[in-house]
Write a protein that holds these residues in place. Structure first.
Motif, PDB file in Angstrom:
ATOM      1  N   ASN A 189      54.376  40.047  40.805  1.00 55.45           N
ATOM      2  CA  ASN A 189      54.458  41.255  41.032  1.00 55.45           C
ATOM      3  C   ASN A 189      52.832  41.789  40.688  1.00 55.45           C
ATOM      4  O   ASN A 189      52.270  42.815  41.134  1.00 55.45           O
ATOM      5  N   GLN A 190      52.272  40.878  39.745  1.00 53.50           N
ATOM      6  CA  GLN A 190      50.861  41.370  39.491  1.00 53.50           C
ATOM      7  C   GLN A 190      49.611  40.362  40.010  1.00 53.50           C
ATOM      8  O   GLN A 190      48.633  40.975  40.130  1.00 53.50           O
ATOM      9  N   ALA A 191      49.792  39.240  40.324  1.00 47.33           N
ATOM     10  CA  ALA A 191      48.626  38.499  40.777  1.00 47.33           C
ATOM     11  C   ALA A 191      48.236  38.843  42.188  1.00 47.33           C
ATOM     12  O   ALA A 191      49.067  39.527  42.681  1.00 47.33           O
ATOM     13  N   PRO A 192      46.929  38.374  42.532  1.00 49.23           N
ATOM     14  CA  PRO A 192      46.632  39.217  43.898  1.00 49.23           C
ATOM     15  C   PRO A 192      47.358  38.195  44.956  1.00 49.23           C
ATOM     16  O   PRO A 192      47.731  37.233  44.718  1.00 49.23           O
ATOM     17  N   ALA A 193      47.193  39.078  46.017  1.00 47.43           N
ATOM     18  CA  ALA A 193      47.814  38.286  47.352  1.00 47.43           C
ATOM     19  C   ALA A 193      47.049  37.196  47.792  1.00 47.43           C
ATOM     20  O   ALA A 193      45.831  37.359  47.694  1.00 47.43           O
ATOM     21  N   PHE A 194      47.549  36.266  48.521  1.00 47.82           N
ATOM     22  CA  PHE A 194      46.791  35.221  49.192  1.00 47.82           C
ATOM     23  C   PHE A 194      46.244  36.055  50.507  1.00 47.82           C
ATOM     24  O   PHE A 194      46.900  36.624  51.122  1.00 47.82           O
ATOM     25  N   ILE A 195      45.066  35.737  50.643  1.00 54.68           N
ATOM     26  CA  ILE A 195      44.291  36.493  52.013  1.00 54.68           C
ATOM     27  C   ILE A 195      44.132  35.103  52.901  1.00 54.68           C
ATOM     28  O   ILE A 195      43.212  34.143  52.748  1.00 54.68           O
ATOM     29  N   GLN A 202      45.717  42.059  37.696  1.00 49.87           N
ATOM     30  CA  GLN A 202      45.567  40.740  38.488  1.00 49.87           C
ATOM     31  C   GLN A 202      45.353  39.762  37.608  1.00 49.87           C
ATOM     32  O   GLN A 202      45.868  38.629  37.612  1.00 49.87           O
ATOM     33  N   VAL A 203      44.503  40.016  36.505  1.00 54.70           N
ATOM     34  CA  VAL A 203      44.098  38.901  35.474  1.00 54.70           C
ATOM     35  C   VAL A 203      45.515  38.479  34.920  1.00 54.70           C
ATOM     36  O   VAL A 203      45.821  37.212  34.464  1.00 54.70           O
ATOM     37  N   ALA A 204      46.277  39.610  34.310  1.00 55.15           N
ATOM     38  CA  ALA A 204      47.636  39.332  33.712  1.00 55.15           C
ATOM     39  C   ALA A 204      48.387  38.429  34.545  1.00 55.15           C
ATOM     40  O   ALA A 204      49.088  37.615  34.418  1.00 55.15           O
ATOM     41  N   GLY A 205      48.517  38.668  36.067  1.00 54.76           N
ATOM     42  CA  GLY A 205      49.247  38.100  36.955  1.00 54.76           C
ATOM     43  C   GLY A 205      48.991  36.441  36.845  1.00 54.76           C
ATOM     44  O   GLY A 205      49.703  35.806  36.854  1.00 54.76           O
ATOM     45  N   LEU A 231      40.368  33.398  54.185  1.00 57.11           N
ATOM     46  CA  LEU A 231      39.454  33.307  53.227  1.00 57.11           C
ATOM     47  C   LEU A 231      39.092  31.978  52.738  1.00 57.11           C
ATOM     48  O   LEU A 231      39.863  31.283  51.952  1.00 57.11           O
ATOM     49  N   ASN A 232      37.835  31.651  53.135  1.00 52.98           N
ATOM     50  CA  ASN A 232      37.649  30.257  52.740  1.00 52.98           C
ATOM     51  C   ASN A 232      37.752  29.907  51.227  1.00 52.98           C
ATOM     52  O   ASN A 232      37.288  30.602  50.268  1.00 52.98           O
ATOM     53  N   GLY A 233      38.518  28.990  50.565  1.00 53.21           N
ATOM     54  CA  GLY A 233      38.610  28.555  49.099  1.00 53.21           C
ATOM     55  C   GLY A 233      39.701  29.539  48.511  1.00 53.21           C
ATOM     56  O   GLY A 233      39.606  29.344  47.196  1.00 53.21           O
ATOM     57  N   ASP A 234      40.442  30.378  49.315  1.00 52.23           N
ATOM     58  CA  ASP A 234      41.143  31.381  48.579  1.00 52.23           C
ATOM     59  C   ASP A 234      42.426  30.513  47.790  1.00 52.23           C
ATOM     60  O   ASP A 234      42.935  31.155  46.827  1.00 52.23           O
ATOM     61  N   TYR A 235      42.680  29.408  48.260  1.00 55.61           N
ATOM     62  CA  TYR A 235      43.733  28.530  47.606  1.00 55.61           C
ATOM     63  C   TYR A 235      43.312  28.068  46.219  1.00 55.61           C
ATOM     64  O   TYR A 235      43.963  27.597  45.260  1.00 55.61           O
ATOM     65  N   TYR A 236      41.840  28.472  45.632  1.00 54.34           N
ATOM     66  CA  TYR A 236      41.579  28.181  44.475  1.00 54.34           C
ATOM     67  C   TYR A 236      41.934  29.276  43.479  1.00 54.34           C
ATOM     68  O   TYR A 236      41.564  29.259  42.230  1.00 54.34           O
ATOM     69  N   LEU A 237      42.465  30.294  43.877  1.00 53.71           N
ATOM     70  CA  LEU A 237      43.099  31.241  43.036  1.00 53.71           C
ATOM     71  C   LEU A 237      44.468  31.528  43.170  1.00 53.71           C
ATOM     72  O   LEU A 237      45.191  31.305  44.228  1.00 53.71           O
ATOM     73  N   ALA A 238      45.048  31.740  41.750  1.00 52.24           N
ATOM     74  CA  ALA A 238      46.534  31.776  41.693  1.00 52.24           C
ATOM     75  C   ALA A 238      46.830  33.084  42.304  1.00 52.24           C
ATOM     76  O   ALA A 238      46.612  34.263  41.965  1.00 52.24           O
ATOM     77  N   SER A 239      47.893  33.112  43.285  1.00 53.12           N
ATOM     78  CA  SER A 239      48.294  34.198  43.759  1.00 53.12           C
ATOM     79  C   SER A 239      49.749  34.461  43.857  1.00 53.12           C
ATOM     80  O   SER A 239      50.279  33.497  43.558  1.00 53.12           O
ATOM     81  N   ARG A 240      50.234  35.420  44.095  1.00 50.84           N
ATOM     82  CA  ARG A 240      51.674  35.728  44.359  1.00 50.84           C
ATOM     83  C   ARG A 240      52.198  34.890  45.020  1.00 50.84           C
ATOM     84  O   ARG A 240      53.527  34.160  44.650  1.00 50.84           O
TER      85      ARG A 240
END
Length: 429
Positions: free
Chosen positions: A180-186, A125-128, A189-198
């Motif tokens: 392929n590698q990044a975490p999926a958007f959930i 996930q970190v690599a993604g 989840l409050n603030g999930d858009y602050y994480l780079a997702s698939r």
């Protein structure tokens, strides 16, 4: 200094003479060889911090500054303002170049560290995330300068620039890796858009495809996000008032204690309740951009004590606003543009969400003008305008710039320390 910030200095030295001839100095006794899985979270946070902060706050509005949306607070000729920025010795141009490459070295170092670690879901996930951020960096580099050095691993060599076609190919490869590698958007989840997702990688891919004129693929990626059920067009005030919303796909949280991206202070005067330094203001053309009833207007622009202001970043000196990188409205606009007249429903759906009536253009040219106008309204002060004009061939006519200013100049200092960089055509050596 918290661990979030410290990790930048532990794993990536930031003292250097230029992006293409770096001298790395130790800033900590910590060695990348000693990194374990428990270090992955701070390592990732440090990467976010570098990519968010190193290019500087004006990097996020640079295309508004040189695209006719913003001008100096004291007024004056807009073309002269643009020409003054697009100089080989201008500080903001060098800051962009230098900052993006500083961030790139941080991301590259993370990827090199990960190669030495045992496989795990967390490592993947970190690599993604790293691949997404590297694609984001190179998108900003190549849309500004065209041919830029393609640096995949840490080097001190005096590298040359790589053809833009190869840069675009690399960006697409990075985004495929992120998908392929990044975490999926959930959703939810409050603030999930602050994480780079698939999903963020898919959205950036839609933007990248459109930039290259790969319209059918751009529309396909955009439609994938629109129909995913994870996002929806939301109330405009929620997007820019740090409220939980369903429209943002990826943003930098931009926390006050660790950020230098104080965009808000650039747009408000010290007399304004939130206070500021009033460096830039919307042009007169922008102040007349919105139709009556458009629910974006009050959030996008305002007039306070007879001074025109951008109103999307409202925290002033009291805090730091999120920096929105990708949101669903852009996907509607990408789909609308990429499909031509077949995308009219997406354009009208966006207009309906912004309290505007449907359009029924009589020609493809009229439709394209309508899409371009809607992009300008929707994405004002979010860093799109100049490159929108460049990629659609309208920059020279609409801005009045010389042909060569459709690319940024390579900064003087960078060419001084690396003679292999050359200069973009038209700029004086």
């Amino acid at each position: 200094m918290n661990r979030h910030t410290l990790i930048i200095f532990v794993f990536c030295a930031i003292a250097f003479t230029g992006c293409t001839k770096l001298d790395f100095y130790p800033h900590s006794a910590a060695s990348p060889d000693n990194v374990s899985e428990k270090d992955l979270d701070p390592l990732m946070k440090g990467m976010y911090n570098a990519v968010q902060n190193f290019p500087g706050r004006e990097s996020y509005i640079m295309y508004d500054l040189v695209g006719g949306n913003l001008t100096g607070a004291s007024g004056g000729n807009t073309l002269a303002f643009i020409n003054n920025i697009l100089r080989t010795d201008y500080s903001l141009v060098r800051q962009d170049w230098n900052g993006y490459f500083r961030a790139l070295y941080q991301v590259n170092n993370v990827l090199q560290i990960l190669e030495k670690m045992p496989d795990s879901d967390k490592k993947t996930q970190v690599a993604g995330v790293a691949h997404f951020l590297r694609a984001h960096i190179y998108y900003n580099l190549t849309t500004r300068w065209g041919d830029v050095p393609l640096i995949k691993v840490t080097t001190s060599a005096l590298v040359s620039r790589t053809a833009q076609a190869e840069i675009w190919q690399f960006i697409e490869e990075e985004l495929l890796a992120a998908m392929n590698q990044a975490p999926a958007f959930i959703a939810g989840l409050n603030g999930d858009y602050y994480l780079a997702s698939r999903e963020a990688a898919q959205a950036l891919m839609a933007r990248v495809k459109l930039a290259q004129g790969k319209n059918s693929e751009a529309a396909e990626y955009a439609e994938r996000l629109i129909s995913s059920g994870l996002f929806q067009l939301d109330r405009f005030e929620k997007i820019f008032r740090k409220q939980d919303n369903k429209e943002v796909i990826f943003a930098f949280e931009n926390l006050t204690e660790e950020s230098s991206i104080t965009l808000s202070t650039l747009f408000y005067t010290y007399a304004h309740p939130v206070k500021g330094s009033y460096v830039y203001k919307p042009t007169d053309e922008v102040m007349n951009l919105y139709e009556a009833g458009d629910n974006r207007k009050a959030i996008s622009i305002d007039t306070y004590t007879n001074l025109n202001v951008i109103n999307k970043y409202p925290s002033g000196q009291a805090g730091t606003d999120p920096v929105i990188i990708i949101r669903l409205a852009e996907m509607y606009l990408i789909s609308a543009e990429a499909q031509g007249l077949n995308g009219l429903n997406r354009l009208n759906q966006l207009r309906a969400a912004r309290n505007l009536s449907a359009l029924n253009p009589s020609s493809l040219e009229e439709y394209q003008q309508a899409v371009a106008l809607e992009r300008r309204r929707e994405l004002l002060a979010e860093g799109f305008r100049w490159y929108d004009l460049v990629r659609t061939g309208r920059a020279v006519n609409e801005l009045g710039i010389e042909w060569f200013r459709q690319k940024f100049p390579i900064p003087d200092y960078e060419r001084l320390v690396n003679e292999n960089l050359g200069q973009n055509d038209g700029y004086v050596f």
